[in-house]
Design an enzyme around this catalytic site. Sequence first.
Site, PDB file in Angstrom:
ATOM      1  N   ASP A 134     -43.836  59.076  16.758  1.00  0.00           N
ATOM      2  CA  ASP A 134     -43.473  58.218  17.621  1.00  0.00           C
ATOM      3  C   ASP A 134     -44.868  58.918  18.557  1.00  0.00           C
ATOM      4  O   ASP A 134     -44.410  59.431  20.018  1.00  0.00           O
ATOM      5  CB  ASP A 134     -42.276  57.550  18.125  1.00  0.00           C
ATOM      6  N   HIS A 164     -32.710  60.509  22.748  1.00  0.00           N
ATOM      7  CA  HIS A 164     -32.636  60.786  21.332  1.00  0.00           C
ATOM      8  C   HIS A 164     -33.716  62.514  20.856  1.00  0.00           C
ATOM      9  O   HIS A 164     -34.157  62.163  21.629  1.00  0.00           O
ATOM     10  CB  HIS A 164     -33.658  59.576  20.315  1.00  0.00           C
ATOM     11  N   GLN A 189     -35.739  58.334  15.249  1.00  0.00           N
ATOM     12  CA  GLN A 189     -35.503  58.799  16.101  1.00  0.00           C
ATOM     13  C   GLN A 189     -33.647  58.349  16.776  1.00  0.00           C
ATOM     14  O   GLN A 189     -33.144  57.345  16.754  1.00  0.00           O
ATOM     15  CB  GLN A 189     -36.027  57.961  17.774  1.00  0.00           C
ATOM     16  N   ASP A 213     -37.487  60.682  29.511  1.00  0.00           N
ATOM     17  CA  ASP A 213     -37.988  58.816  28.680  1.00  0.00           C
ATOM     18  C   ASP A 213     -36.694  58.210  28.547  1.00  0.00           C
ATOM     19  O   ASP A 213     -35.537  58.547  28.545  1.00  0.00           O
ATOM     20  CB  ASP A 213     -38.419  59.811  27.487  1.00  0.00           C
ATOM     21  N   GLU A 262     -38.634  56.646  33.257  1.00  0.00           N
ATOM     22  CA  GLU A 262     -38.970  56.729  33.036  1.00  0.00           C
ATOM     23  C   GLU A 262     -37.977  55.283  32.381  1.00  0.00           C
ATOM     24  O   GLU A 262     -37.342  55.505  31.713  1.00  0.00           O
ATOM     25  CB  GLU A 262     -39.651  56.728  31.597  1.00  0.00           C
ATOM     26  N   ASP A 270     -48.006  53.330  26.558  1.00  0.00           N
ATOM     27  CA  ASP A 270     -47.729  52.046  26.198  1.00  0.00           C
ATOM     28  C   ASP A 270     -47.523  50.717  26.614  1.00  0.00           C
ATOM     29  O   ASP A 270     -48.919  50.508  26.972  1.00  0.00           O
ATOM     30  CB  ASP A 270     -45.677  52.255  26.389  1.00  0.00           C
ATOM     31  N   ARG A 312     -50.260  50.427  19.872  1.00  0.00           N
ATOM     32  CA  ARG A 312     -49.887  51.484  20.993  1.00  0.00           C
ATOM     33  C   ARG A 312     -51.868  51.944  20.960  1.00  0.00           C
ATOM     34  O   ARG A 312     -51.820  52.768  21.682  1.00  0.00           O
ATOM     35  CB  ARG A 312     -48.980  51.912  21.899  1.00  0.00           C
TER      36      ARG A 312
HETATM   37  C1  GLC Z   1     -40.928  55.896  25.818  1.00  0.00           C
HETATM   38  C2  GLC Z   1     -42.062  56.788  25.429  1.00  0.00           C
HETATM   39  C3  GLC Z   1     -42.504  55.485  24.224  1.00  0.00           C
HETATM   40  C4  GLC Z   1     -41.572  56.271  23.154  1.00  0.00           C
HETATM   41  C5  GLC Z   1     -40.385  55.640  23.282  1.00  0.00           C
HETATM   42  C6  GLC Z   1     -39.299  56.400  22.495  1.00  0.00           C
HETATM   43  O1  GLC Z   1     -40.739  54.038  25.997  1.00  0.00           O
HETATM   44  O2  GLC Z   1     -42.995  56.064  26.332  1.00  0.00           O
HETATM   45  O3  GLC Z   1     -43.768  56.163  24.459  1.00  0.00           O
HETATM   46  O4  GLC Z   1     -41.859  54.822  21.870  1.00  0.00           O
HETATM   47  O5  GLC Z   1     -39.408  56.271  25.247  1.00  0.00           O
HETATM   48  O6  GLC Z   1     -39.206  57.348  22.715  1.00  0.00           O
END
Ligand code: GLC
Length: 619
Positions: free
Chosen positions: A134, A177, A245, A277, A319, A387, A507
């Site tokens: 990811d 995670h 994850q 995150d 975020e 993203d 993405r």
């Molecule tokens: C956040 C990140 C994204 C990722 C997700 C899981 O949203 O910006 O890119 O896939 O977390 O970690």
Amino acid sequence: MPSKVFSDRLLAVLSDDLRPQAARRLAAAEPVLRRLLAGLYGERADFDAWLGDLMASLGALYAARPAELRALDAQRAAQPEWFLSQRMLGYCAYVQNFGGDLNGVAVRIPYLRELGVSYLHLLPFLRPREGENDGGFAVSSFDEVDPALGSNADLDALTAQLRVAGISLCSDFILNHVADDHAWALAAKAGDAGARAMFHVFPDRDMPDRYERTLGQVFPQVAPGNFSFVEALDGWAWTTFYPYQWDLNYANPAVFAEMAAALLRLANRGIEVFRLDSTAFLWKREGTNSMNQPEAHQLLQALRAIVDIVAPGVLLKAEAIVPTRELPAYLGSAAAPECHIAYHSSLMAAGWVALAEQDTGVLREVIRNTPALPAAATWLSYVRCHDDIGWNVLRAEASADGGDSAARLARVARFFSGAEGSYAIGAAFQSTDPNAAHGSNGMAASLTGLQSAVTEEERALALSRMLLLHGLALSFGALPVLYMGDELAMENDYSYLHRPQHAMDSRWLQRPVFDQQRWKHRYDVSTVPGAMHQALAKLVRIRSRHDALAANAPRALLTDAPDGMLALARGERFLTLMNFSGQAQTYALQGVWRDCVAEQAMSGTLVLEPYAMYWLERE
Ligand code: GLC
């Protein structure tokens, strides 16, 4: 137990010269920290012992903080609003795409300085899972740089060089995670009960099915559902994102203590900002979507209190891609500060809606729903990121006129995937429902029409649209972050389609490798990259000269602009006018103003050509 007992556990580890300062910080933040942690974990019989051990571990990290970082802490603690300045500018890039590796990023520092960058967010660079990961968001070790990108020594060297250049390094801290090959996951798979308890693991589908009734889905097509059966666990692990994850279980205090220590170890390497995150997902509650739970905020506030004690020069950035009304909580309040910075994803998405609809209704609604913030806190403004542009955060604003928001946002998503004669070339991101919008992918240049442009006029319009969105991010009153490649008008990258591990995730369209050729043309305004770069750099320079554009300077939405336009006053002396439509618009100026870009006086009725923008200061 009295507060002193816990404070003493921290102070005991410190040398005599550090103790007075630590005692002052503890007096301010320890009671808050203890109250928050007691709220989360206080019912447990071993709470006092656990908290004592946590304080001792914080003491050790305090003692290990390098002198130059301690000096930075002191400087910033004396000036807690340092990051709200109009001179702050962010830039975000993948290490491998921007510089090849960490040393290659260091080589680009002069380029960043030239652009006025003072904050560099490097997307995940810690050791990721083997195979699919990811984009690095599946972390195997928080203590090791990804060997493909360099070593821990390279990271230390980079943070030192950036510090000298006046650039704060921001790193992702993926706290929701870990990868399924992180040491805890491996131990859990090997049968270690303590490690298993770091995760949410269920023996059968009973609880997962109950939770699923009210959970949403992040990647409904490539990773449907929120739980994955793991053979070695003989159970179902909570996996909000990809199956590899594994969500951490913050109801277990060991998770909090371990993650707080991991963050501080990275801070002691010179990372100055942490992008926390997926913060919305930290706490799970049956019968809800397990997002934005009160405990998630308590966890973040506790982390903030810890940072305020051990490393007060460090910033936390949330975020949380959630509806506008849920966003302010991530910045906390004067009484309970949380993160210092939060992504304003609604503002970002609404700028694109305004372009698609040639109407600023949703954007104005978002601005009206954006409250004033506590001191020493700011929004992060951006045009796009790594993203998708998520549309669902705008559900409330998109139905403020009484209409069907899902249908409206789905139209916007179709527009950016190039349907209905649009100039955009992008891709609709995953959605469970073909009539609902999830998100859109693509580079800003491609979404604003540069890739589809055939004539000079079409190219010029695309450039205007790109500058318009950047102008909004730069003048809104926030910490603006540019995304690598946008400053050179780079277009979509389709190479991901040939990489089997990425082909299902569009993405990657907006995650290209830095274009050296475009970079060489950055001063040549007869080229598209040069025109974009120079126009953007000029806006950055103008912004840096006007404290009316600082993140904490006043902002007012003016109601006398036509629907296709946005007029924002920044105090009494600065005005931005933006035309989001393909039609010329007029605006009657009161008084005499100076156009900061063209450097000329303006008064009377102003005509804004399609997608034109004015930055005006009062004469
Ligand atoms: C956040 C990140 C994204 C990722 C997700 C899981 O949203 O910006 O890119 O896939 O977390 O970690």
